[in-house]
Design a protein around this motif. Sequence first.
Motif, PDB file in Angstrom:
ATOM      1  N   HIS A  19       0.883  -1.341   0.008  1.00 16.55           N
ATOM      2  CA  HIS A  19      -0.042  -0.059  -0.063  1.00 16.55           C
ATOM      3  C   HIS A  19       0.762   1.252   0.100  1.00 16.55           C
ATOM      4  CE1 HIS A  19      -3.725   2.084   1.976  1.00 16.55           C
ATOM      5  NE2 HIS A  19      -3.460   2.339   0.560  1.00 16.55           N
ATOM      6  N   VAL A  20       1.827   1.339   0.901  1.00 15.07           N
ATOM      7  CA  VAL A  20       2.890   2.600   0.883  1.00 15.07           C
ATOM      8  C   VAL A  20       3.397   2.722  -0.137  1.00 15.07           C
ATOM      9  CG1 VAL A  20       4.763   3.319   2.119  1.00 15.07           C
ATOM     10  CG2 VAL A  20       2.806   2.493   3.492  1.00 15.07           C
ATOM     11  N   SER A  21       4.131   1.584  -0.880  1.00 18.95           N
ATOM     12  CA  SER A  21       4.883   1.491  -2.028  1.00 18.95           C
ATOM     13  C   SER A  21       4.335   2.153  -3.097  1.00 18.95           C
ATOM     14  CB  SER A  21       5.384   0.270  -2.317  1.00 18.95           C
ATOM     15  OG  SER A  21       6.457  -0.410  -1.407  1.00 18.95           O
ATOM     16  N   GLN A  22       2.942   1.568  -3.247  1.00 20.77           N
ATOM     17  CA  GLN A  22       2.038   2.134  -4.583  1.00 20.77           C
ATOM     18  C   GLN A  22       1.666   3.507  -4.393  1.00 20.77           C
ATOM     19  OE1 GLN A  22      -1.507  -0.185  -5.002  1.00 20.77           O
ATOM     20  NE2 GLN A  22      -2.440   1.169  -6.769  1.00 20.77           N
ATOM     21  N   ASP A  23       1.386   3.868  -3.080  1.00 22.59           N
ATOM     22  CA  ASP A  23       1.116   5.390  -3.122  1.00 22.59           C
ATOM     23  C   ASP A  23       2.131   6.271  -3.149  1.00 22.59           C
ATOM     24  OD1 ASP A  23      -1.634   4.299  -2.340  1.00 22.59           O
ATOM     25  OD2 ASP A  23      -1.623   5.195  -0.424  1.00 22.59           O
ATOM     26  N   LEU A  24       3.120   5.982  -2.697  1.00 20.59           N
ATOM     27  CA  LEU A  24       4.360   6.827  -2.793  1.00 20.59           C
ATOM     28  C   LEU A  24       4.891   6.784  -4.243  1.00 20.59           C
ATOM     29  CD1 LEU A  24       6.285   6.265   0.655  1.00 20.59           C
ATOM     30  CD2 LEU A  24       5.283   8.182   0.037  1.00 20.59           C
ATOM     31  N   GLY A  25       4.746   5.594  -4.897  1.00 27.20           N
ATOM     32  CA  GLY A  25       5.113   5.369  -6.179  1.00 27.20           C
ATOM     33  C   GLY A  25       4.360   6.299  -7.221  1.00 27.20           C
ATOM     34  N   GLU A  26       3.024   6.559  -6.989  1.00 27.06           N
ATOM     35  CA  GLU A  26       2.298   7.469  -7.778  1.00 27.06           C
ATOM     36  C   GLU A  26       2.737   8.803  -7.646  1.00 27.06           C
ATOM     37  OE1 GLU A  26      -1.670   6.315  -6.592  1.00 27.06           O
ATOM     38  OE2 GLU A  26      -1.497   4.298  -7.646  1.00 27.06           O
ATOM     39  N   LEU A  27       3.619   9.213  -6.842  1.00 32.15           N
ATOM     40  CA  LEU A  27       3.797  10.847  -6.608  1.00 32.15           C
ATOM     41  C   LEU A  27       4.838  11.135  -7.978  1.00 32.15           C
ATOM     42  CD1 LEU A  27       4.619  11.240  -2.922  1.00 32.15           C
ATOM     43  CD2 LEU A  27       2.725  11.915  -4.090  1.00 32.15           C
ATOM     44  N   SER A  28       4.657  12.442  -8.356  1.00 31.20           N
ATOM     45  CA  SER A  28       5.127  12.776  -9.933  1.00 31.20           C
ATOM     46  C   SER A  28       6.726  12.842  -9.293  1.00 31.20           C
ATOM     47  CB  SER A  28       4.893  14.110 -10.075  1.00 31.20           C
ATOM     48  OG  SER A  28       5.438  14.641 -11.104  1.00 31.20           O
ATOM     49  N   GLY A  29       7.571  11.982 -10.445  1.00 28.44           N
ATOM     50  CA  GLY A  29       9.048  12.136 -10.216  1.00 28.44           C
ATOM     51  C   GLY A  29       9.420  11.179  -9.410  1.00 28.44           C
ATOM     52  N   THR A  31      10.985   7.380  -8.857  1.00 29.17           N
ATOM     53  CA  THR A  31      11.283   6.210  -9.728  1.00 29.17           C
ATOM     54  C   THR A  31      11.423   5.049  -8.846  1.00 29.17           C
ATOM     55  OG1 THR A  31      13.733   6.969  -9.171  1.00 29.17           O
ATOM     56  CG2 THR A  31      12.634   8.086 -10.927  1.00 29.17           C
ATOM     57  N   ASP A  32      11.548   4.945  -7.791  1.00 29.97           N
ATOM     58  CA  ASP A  32      11.622   3.539  -7.034  1.00 29.97           C
ATOM     59  C   ASP A  32      11.275   3.846  -5.238  1.00 29.97           C
ATOM     60  OD1 ASP A  32      12.348   0.946  -7.014  1.00 29.97           O
ATOM     61  OD2 ASP A  32      13.935   1.528  -5.398  1.00 29.97           O
ATOM     62  N   VAL A  33      10.428   3.024  -4.846  1.00 28.85           N
ATOM     63  CA  VAL A  33      10.299   2.952  -3.429  1.00 28.85           C
ATOM     64  C   VAL A  33      10.802   1.509  -2.810  1.00 28.85           C
ATOM     65  CG1 VAL A  33       8.542   3.036  -1.551  1.00 28.85           C
ATOM     66  CG2 VAL A  33       8.247   4.438  -3.699  1.00 28.85           C
ATOM     67  N   ASP A  34      11.491   1.716  -1.729  1.00 29.19           N
ATOM     68  CA  ASP A  34      11.893   0.564  -1.208  1.00 29.19           C
ATOM     69  C   ASP A  34      11.854   0.196   0.408  1.00 29.19           C
ATOM     70  OD1 ASP A  34      13.521  -2.141  -1.087  1.00 29.19           O
ATOM     71  OD2 ASP A  34      14.448  -1.249   0.297  1.00 29.19           O
ATOM     72  N   VAL A  35      10.778  -0.588   0.735  1.00 27.34           N
ATOM     73  CA  VAL A  35      10.551  -0.746   2.261  1.00 27.34           C
ATOM     74  C   VAL A  35      11.141  -1.906   3.007  1.00 27.34           C
ATOM     75  CG1 VAL A  35       8.400  -1.027   3.825  1.00 27.34           C
ATOM     76  CG2 VAL A  35       8.512   0.094   1.385  1.00 27.34           C
ATOM     77  N   ALA A  36      11.848  -1.632   3.932  1.00 27.52           N
ATOM     78  CA  ALA A  36      12.285  -2.584   4.968  1.00 27.52           C
ATOM     79  C   ALA A  36      11.323  -2.670   6.113  1.00 27.52           C
ATOM     80  CB  ALA A  36      13.728  -2.335   5.287  1.00 27.52           C
ATOM     81  N   LEU A  37      10.369  -3.689   6.129  1.00 24.89           N
ATOM     82  CA  LEU A  37       9.377  -3.584   7.118  1.00 24.89           C
ATOM     83  C   LEU A  37      10.090  -4.294   8.529  1.00 24.89           C
ATOM     84  CD1 LEU A  37       6.223  -4.049   7.842  1.00 24.89           C
ATOM     85  CD2 LEU A  37       6.312  -6.266   7.092  1.00 24.89           C
ATOM     86  N   ASN A  38       9.427  -3.456   9.443  1.00 21.94           N
ATOM     87  CA  ASN A  38       9.920  -3.556  10.864  1.00 21.94           C
ATOM     88  C   ASN A  38       8.560  -3.534  11.569  1.00 21.94           C
ATOM     89  OD1 ASN A  38      10.759  -3.966  13.425  1.00 21.94           O
ATOM     90  ND2 ASN A  38      12.005  -1.864  13.550  1.00 21.94           N
TER      91      ASN A  38
END
Length: 75
Positions: A19-29, A31-38
């Motif tokens: 969910h977070v990766s998709q929403d942040l990935g839709e922001l203009s500009g 190019t990549d979102v990487d999440v280290a789940l804790n």
Amino acid sequence: MTTIVLDVTGMTCQNCVNHVSQDLGELSGVTDVDVALNTGGASTVTVTADADLEDATLHETVDEAGYEIVGIRRA
């Protein structure tokens, strides 16, 4: 290229990561979102973008996804 590292609380599973990766990935500009789940604390979310993103935009996006940013660092 800008790299922004977010500390995000409330994420507990792969669905949260998606969910977070998709929403942040839709922001203009962005190019990549990487999440280290804790699951026991703040997860580390690394956002790579072509341009700097405003803190308010990042907070709004993560808040709307149902989570909270507790720290922002720029590399």
